[in-house]
Design an enzyme around this catalytic site. Structure first.
Site, short mmCIF file in Angstrom:
data_model
loop_
_atom_site.label_atom_id
_atom_site.label_comp_id
_atom_site.label_asym_id
_atom_site.label_seq_id
_atom_site.Cartn_x
_atom_site.Cartn_y
_atom_site.Cartn_z
CE LYS A 175 -1.82 3.04 1.92
NZ LYS A 175 -1.62 4.46 1.53
N GLY A 228 7.15 5.90 7.56
CA GLY A 228 6.31 7.10 7.49
C GLY A 228 6.46 7.92 8.74
CB SER A 229 4.32 10.59 10.08
OG SER A 229 3.14 9.92 10.48
N GLY A 233 3.24 5.76 12.78
CA GLY A 233 3.97 4.59 13.27
C GLY A 233 3.55 4.22 14.68
CB CYS A 284 13.47 9.81 7.60
SG CYS A 284 13.60 8.56 6.37
C1 UN1 Z 1 15.14 8.77 3.79
O1 UN1 Z 1 15.88 9.61 4.29
O2 UN1 Z 1 13.92 8.91 3.85
O3 UN1 Z 1 20.41 7.92 2.81
C2 UN1 Z 1 15.74 7.60 3.08
C3 UN1 Z 1 19.83 8.34 1.84
C4 UN1 Z 1 18.94 7.46 0.99
C5 UN1 Z 1 17.77 6.94 1.73
C6 UN1 Z 1 17.11 7.96 2.60
N1 UN1 Z 1 19.73 6.42 0.40
O4 UN1 Z 1 19.94 9.47 1.54
#
Ligand code: UN1
Length: 496
Positions: A175, A228-229, A233, A284
């Site tokens: 999803k 996700g957020s 989570g 993230c």
């Molecule tokens: C994310 O930050 O949501 O380390 C994933 C990175 C990527 C993955 C990041 N290869 O920048």
């Protein structure tokens, strides 16, 4: 471009049973519809889970190297389509084209890597304490897995989950975020053309609150992986805890770059621009805090202020764009709200701070690269995830204080230090409490052959990516087998 995206169930592209659809729009120009998409209901989820259950036994029993061959073919198809897929990522999600191509490359890398894991997937064999008895552990699939993926890496993160789940012998219901359904569908299409057996991969589209929650709590699901957020989570954690259902969570971050007084400041500047404003801060792993030694603070602030003023906003597919739009209006408003909070808290706004509407940005969700100086550690903009092009500069008097600042937030995904003193970087490496630590590099740029996972509120301790010690741990469960060929009753711990 206006694609029609359907669900994928039992090896076929199908509309939602209700016939309802929703739209995916270009965040750089919200007038443009990228795709209309099947809007699933519970009955569509039931069908997808049923298909995954039916396919589960045969897929589990297919030799893992054979499963790997299918993944390898999917990887080859993705590699052949990389340019088109990159464009699709840029259009639907909004990140700049080089990053969009990187997103697709990460999916390709994961396909090849996991294809190879089909010939490893190793357990352990160890000696028994008793004669004529052997002991081993093997890795087995959970069964049917639900995969819930975000919009910020619209092909890479679905690939991070799909390929490990599949090589381990799970069947899946994916999803994806309802903001990037076309990207996820392209990935599933590659698996379809690679002859993945019907029912092994199923795709349902729709919003998380309706479709996602029903899916992950469904009795036909054996394990769940979510990125996700934090809020979503934590909600899943409370729902699935009661069901005793394995759950891997990758959530937010409040990642920091430390810049010491002996750092190469030009290199650090590039790292901050890339980590803070790359993907418009919607990673993230984004560097949303920069902790600068007091001896170089003013100089670095000046360098960063000037450099961020040169960043060009525009659509992701634009050849001159440095920073694309935010993914949607809601995210844009959330970031603008944080900018308001930062100003109200008394941080010094030195650049940006507003929605950008000039030069072709008028119909998109653009925010100027924003820089706050003199940020205090207790401020919300220094503690909470913003997920936008907003960087907070904090001052420190030395390494110990810098490390305390990095560690002093609830998150623990990524951190970085710029310093030319090997002893300092070694201490940082040892003491930083984050799942990823970068030395003389930005907070982003993880490679798929190592685990990727956050500590503390950033994750549940089941990292993505990597092989043994990484994704393969979560996507399998361990079975231990003792075989006694002595022909008599032997008792462990008791027979000496
Ligand atoms: C994310 O930050 O949501 O380390 C994933 C990175 C990527 C993955 C990041 N290869 O920048």
């Amino acid at each position: 471009m206006d694609k029609s995206i359907r669900n994928y169930v039992s090896g076929k592209w199908v509309d939602a049973l209700s016939g309802r659809r929703f739209e995916s729009r270009n965040p750089a120009d919200a007038r443009e519809v990228i795709a209309t998409v099947a809007l699933s209901g519970r009955e569509d989820v039931d069908l997808a889970i049923g298909a995954a259950r039916d396919a589960s036994r045969a897929w589990r029993l297919m030799p893992a190297p054979k499963r790997g061959e299918i993944l390898f073919r999917a990887g080859e198809l993705l590699a052949r389509r990389k340019a088109d897929l990159g464009r699709l990522v840029a259009l639907e999600m909004g990140k700049v084209l080089p990053e969009s191509l990187g997103d697709v490359q990460e999916a390709i890398d994961m396909a090849y890597y996991m294809a190879g894991e089909g010939r490893r997937l190793s357990g352990e064999t160890v000696p028994s304490e008793l004669p004529d008895k052997d002991c081993k552990s093997v890795r087995e699939p959970h069964g049917v897995m639900a995969l819930i993926t975000p919009w910020n890496f619209p092909t890479a993160i679905p690939a991070w989950k799909l390929f490990p789940a599949l090589i381990c012998g799970n069947t899946v219901v994916l999803k994806p975020s309802s903001f990037t359904p076309a990207c996820a569908a392209a990935l599933v299409e590659a698996l379809h053309e690679a002859d993945i057996p019907p029912g092994v991969v199923n795709l349902v589209n729709g919003p998380g609150e309706e479709v996602g929650e029903y899916l992950v709590t469904h009795p036909g699901i054996d394990a769940v992986s979510f990125t996700g957020s934090c809020a979503a989570g934590e909600r899943l954690e409370s729902l699935l805890g009661k069901l005793h259902r394995p759950l891997a969570l990758e959530m937010g971050g409040k990642n920091a770059i430390i810049i010491m007084d002996d750092a190469d400041l030009s290199l650090a500047l590039e790292g901050v621009l890339w980590g803070g404003f790359g993907t418009s801060g919607q990673r993230c792993t984004a560097a949303s805090r920069v902790i600068v030694h007091e001896k170089v603070y003013d100089r670095f602030l000046e360098m960063l202020t000037q450099a961020s003023a040169r960043l060009r906003l525009g659509p992701g597919i634009g050849p001159d764009t440095d920073v694309g739009p935010l993914v949607n209006e809601q995210q844009m408003n959330r970031v603008l709200e944080y900018i308001r909070i930062g100003t109200e808290e008394g941080a010094r706004l030195v650049r940006g701070g507003k929605r950008a509407t000039d030069g072709g940005c008028g119909h998109g969700y653009f925010i100027e690269p924003t820089l706050f100086a003199d940020v205090q550690p207790g401020m919300r903009i220094a503690r909470e995830e913003i997920f936008g092009p907003v960087v907070a500069l904090l001052c420190c008097s030395g390494l110990d204080e810098a490390i305390d600042l990095v560690n002093g937030v609830p998150f623990g995904l990524s951190s970085a230090i710029y310093s030319s003193d090997v002893n300092r970087t070694a201490r940082a490496e040892r003491d930083l409490q984050t799942g990823l630590v970068y030395i003389n590099a930005s907070t982003i740029g993880a490679e798929i052959q190592l685990p990727f996972g956050g500590w503390k509120h950033s994750g549940s301790g089941h990292p993505e990516a990597g092989g043994r010690g990484g994704a393969l741990e979560f996507y399998t469960r361990v079975k231990v087998i003792y075989r006694d060929f002595s022909g008599r009753l032997q008792k462990a711990q008791i027979d000496q």
